[in-house]
Design a protein around this motif. Structure first.
Motif, mmCIF file in Angstrom:
data_model
loop_
_atom_site.group_PDB
_atom_site.id
_atom_site.type_symbol
_atom_site.label_atom_id
_atom_site.label_comp_id
_atom_site.label_asym_id
_atom_site.label_seq_id
_atom_site.Cartn_x
_atom_site.Cartn_y
_atom_site.Cartn_z
ATOM 1 N N THR A 128 0.838 -1.203 0.000
ATOM 2 C CA THR A 128 0.000 0.000 0.000
ATOM 3 C C THR A 128 0.872 1.252 0.000
ATOM 4 O OG1 THR A 128 -1.767 -1.171 1.148
ATOM 5 C CG2 THR A 128 -1.812 1.226 1.263
ATOM 6 N N VAL A 129 1.932 1.246 0.785
ATOM 7 C CA VAL A 129 2.859 2.387 0.844
ATOM 8 C C VAL A 129 3.430 2.675 -0.544
ATOM 9 C CG1 VAL A 129 5.145 3.077 1.702
ATOM 10 C CG2 VAL A 129 3.447 2.156 3.287
ATOM 11 N N VAL A 130 3.851 1.620 -1.258
ATOM 12 C CA VAL A 130 4.409 1.796 -2.606
ATOM 13 C C VAL A 130 3.334 2.316 -3.560
ATOM 14 C CG1 VAL A 130 5.440 0.614 -4.584
ATOM 15 C CG2 VAL A 130 6.192 0.050 -2.260
ATOM 16 N N LYS A 131 2.154 1.738 -3.523
ATOM 17 C CA LYS A 131 1.077 2.146 -4.433
ATOM 18 C C LYS A 131 0.657 3.592 -4.183
ATOM 19 C CE LYS A 131 -0.666 -2.515 -5.145
ATOM 20 N NZ LYS A 131 -1.753 -3.485 -4.848
ATOM 21 N N ILE A 132 0.601 3.997 -2.921
ATOM 22 C CA ILE A 132 0.265 5.397 -2.611
ATOM 23 C C ILE A 132 1.312 6.328 -3.209
ATOM 24 C CG2 ILE A 132 0.204 7.081 -0.711
ATOM 25 C CD1 ILE A 132 -1.307 4.939 0.921
ATOM 26 N N GLY A 133 2.579 5.922 -3.139
ATOM 27 C CA GLY A 133 3.646 6.734 -3.692
ATOM 28 C C GLY A 133 3.650 6.802 -5.208
ATOM 29 N N ASN A 134 2.942 5.874 -5.860
ATOM 30 C CA ASN A 134 2.918 5.813 -7.318
ATOM 31 C C ASN A 134 1.735 6.543 -7.948
ATOM 32 O OD1 ASN A 134 5.266 4.348 -7.700
ATOM 33 N ND2 ASN A 134 4.228 2.385 -7.541
ATOM 34 N N CYS A 135 0.889 7.179 -7.151
ATOM 35 C CA CYS A 135 -0.254 7.881 -7.749
ATOM 36 C C CYS A 135 -0.416 9.254 -7.116
ATOM 37 C CB CYS A 135 -1.534 7.050 -7.615
ATOM 38 S SG CYS A 135 -2.116 6.852 -5.941
ATOM 39 N N SER A 136 -1.125 10.105 -7.805
ATOM 40 C CA SER A 136 -1.325 11.478 -7.347
ATOM 41 C C SER A 136 -2.711 11.635 -6.741
ATOM 42 C CB SER A 136 -1.174 12.450 -8.512
ATOM 43 O OG SER A 136 -1.574 13.750 -8.105
ATOM 44 N N GLY A 137 -2.770 12.365 -5.646
ATOM 45 C CA GLY A 137 -4.045 12.672 -5.007
ATOM 46 C C GLY A 137 -4.939 13.557 -5.850
ATOM 47 N N THR A 138 -4.416 14.129 -6.924
ATOM 48 C CA THR A 138 -5.265 14.916 -7.815
ATOM 49 C C THR A 138 -6.119 14.010 -8.690
ATOM 50 O OG1 THR A 138 -3.549 15.039 -9.520
ATOM 51 C CG2 THR A 138 -3.638 16.850 -7.916
ATOM 52 N N ARG A 139 -5.739 12.727 -8.794
ATOM 53 C CA ARG A 139 -6.461 11.792 -9.661
ATOM 54 C C ARG A 139 -7.206 10.688 -8.918
ATOM 55 N NH1 ARG A 139 -1.630 12.712 -12.445
ATOM 56 N NH2 ARG A 139 -0.709 10.758 -11.753
ATOM 57 N N CYS A 140 -6.987 10.582 -7.599
ATOM 58 C CA CYS A 140 -7.680 9.511 -6.876
ATOM 59 C C CYS A 140 -7.901 9.898 -5.424
ATOM 60 C CB CYS A 140 -6.904 8.204 -6.972
ATOM 61 S SG CYS A 140 -5.332 8.183 -6.082
ATOM 62 N N ASP A 141 -8.831 9.205 -4.792
ATOM 63 C CA ASP A 141 -9.084 9.345 -3.365
ATOM 64 C C ASP A 141 -8.329 8.207 -2.694
ATOM 65 O OD1 ASP A 141 -9.993 9.109 -0.745
ATOM 66 O OD2 ASP A 141 -12.093 9.482 -1.262
ATOM 67 N N LYS A 142 -7.175 8.506 -2.131
ATOM 68 C CA LYS A 142 -6.295 7.456 -1.622
ATOM 69 C C LYS A 142 -6.887 6.711 -0.432
ATOM 70 C CE LYS A 142 -2.170 9.601 -3.509
ATOM 71 N NZ LYS A 142 -0.818 10.101 -3.232
ATOM 72 N N PHE A 143 -7.653 7.378 0.409
ATOM 73 C CA PHE A 143 -8.299 6.654 1.503
ATOM 74 C C PHE A 143 -9.243 5.593 0.931
ATOM 75 C CE2 PHE A 143 -6.927 10.176 4.216
ATOM 76 C CZ PHE A 143 -6.562 9.492 5.356
ATOM 77 N N HIS A 144 -10.060 5.974 -0.012
ATOM 78 C CA HIS A 144 -11.009 5.037 -0.623
ATOM 79 C C HIS A 144 -10.302 3.981 -1.459
ATOM 80 C CE1 HIS A 144 -13.694 3.682 -3.890
ATOM 81 N NE2 HIS A 144 -14.578 3.605 -2.890
ATOM 82 N N ASP A 145 -9.431 4.405 -2.368
ATOM 83 C CA ASP A 145 -8.803 3.485 -3.312
ATOM 84 C C ASP A 145 -7.898 2.450 -2.645
ATOM 85 O OD1 ASP A 145 -10.139 5.024 -5.136
ATOM 86 O OD2 ASP A 145 -8.354 5.764 -6.168
ATOM 87 N N PHE A 146 -7.338 2.769 -1.487
ATOM 88 C CA PHE A 146 -6.447 1.829 -0.806
ATOM 89 C C PHE A 146 -7.053 1.280 0.482
ATOM 90 C CE2 PHE A 146 -3.715 4.602 -3.373
ATOM 91 C CZ PHE A 146 -3.202 3.633 -4.226
ATOM 92 N N ALA A 147 -8.368 1.447 0.626
ATOM 93 C CA ALA A 147 -9.134 0.891 1.751
ATOM 94 C C ALA A 147 -8.515 1.251 3.103
ATOM 95 C CB ALA A 147 -9.289 -0.625 1.614
ATOM 96 N N LEU A 148 -8.174 2.528 3.257
ATOM 97 C CA LEU A 148 -7.629 3.023 4.515
ATOM 98 C C LEU A 148 -8.713 3.800 5.262
ATOM 99 C CD1 LEU A 148 -4.124 4.189 3.276
ATOM 100 C CD2 LEU A 148 -4.651 2.151 4.636
#
Length: 186
Positions: free
Chosen positions: A85-105
């Protein structure tokens, strides 16, 4: 007995493989209802009291603007169970996704800041911007930790440390040399 080590020339651009600071953290931020999470490895303790932490957050990172505008963030400490999850969060921009939702946090409400805590992390440190004099020139933020939340166990979690080139090291065996320290140096 210690022994001398033979050294070879090494590219200065790669010294981070040896000097990368502390564990990788997830920095959560919020401004005007917009949240973000970023993976961060460039941080350092600057002072104990007040508790000051320096973080290099690139101006190209979406979190940079949210933190600059809100003046706060939460520094969250993930453990090895969150490595992918840490790696995937680092590979995408918060301007294009909701990281809490997309990574089930799970976003938890902070007590002192409006930026959310990450429930799945071992520790969460609520921070306010203490000094921004180095932000424009170096993207270096100095935060004061104003509230700390730490899981009761494990006492020594297996944290993630980035070595560059997509490689990580997990924290390992703890070794005490407490008896060698002067009491005032602990």
């Amino acid at each position: 007995m210690t022994h001398q080590m033979k050294k070879i020339d090494f590219p200065v651009s790669n010294v981070r493989h040896f000097l990368e600071p502390g564990p990788v953290v997830l920095v959560s931020s919020q401004h005007h209802g917009e949240t973000d999470i970023m993976t961060l490895g460039w941080h350092t303790v600057l002072e104990f009291s007040p508790s000051l932490i320096g973080c290099m957050i690139s101006a190209g990172n979406h979190s940079h603007q949210l933190i600059r505008q809100s003046g706060e963030c939460v520094i969250n400490l993930p453990t090895s169970s969150l490595l992918e999850t840490v790696v995937k969060i680092g590979n995408c921009s918060g301007t294009r996704c909701d990281k809490f939702h997309d990574f089930a946090l799970t976003a938890e409400k902070g007590e002192r800041v409006s930026a959310p805590l990450i429930a799945e992390c071992h520790a969460s440190f609520e921070c306010t911007l203490h000094n921004d004099q180095l932000v424009d020139g170096f993207s270096f933020f100095i935060f004061e930790v104003i509230k700390a939340h730490v899981a009761a166990s494990p006492e020594k979690p297996e944290t993630i440390h980035y070595c560059g080139d997509g490689e990580f090291m997990l924290s390992g065996k703890h070794v005490s040399r407490r008896s060698l320290f002067r009491p005032d140096m602990l």
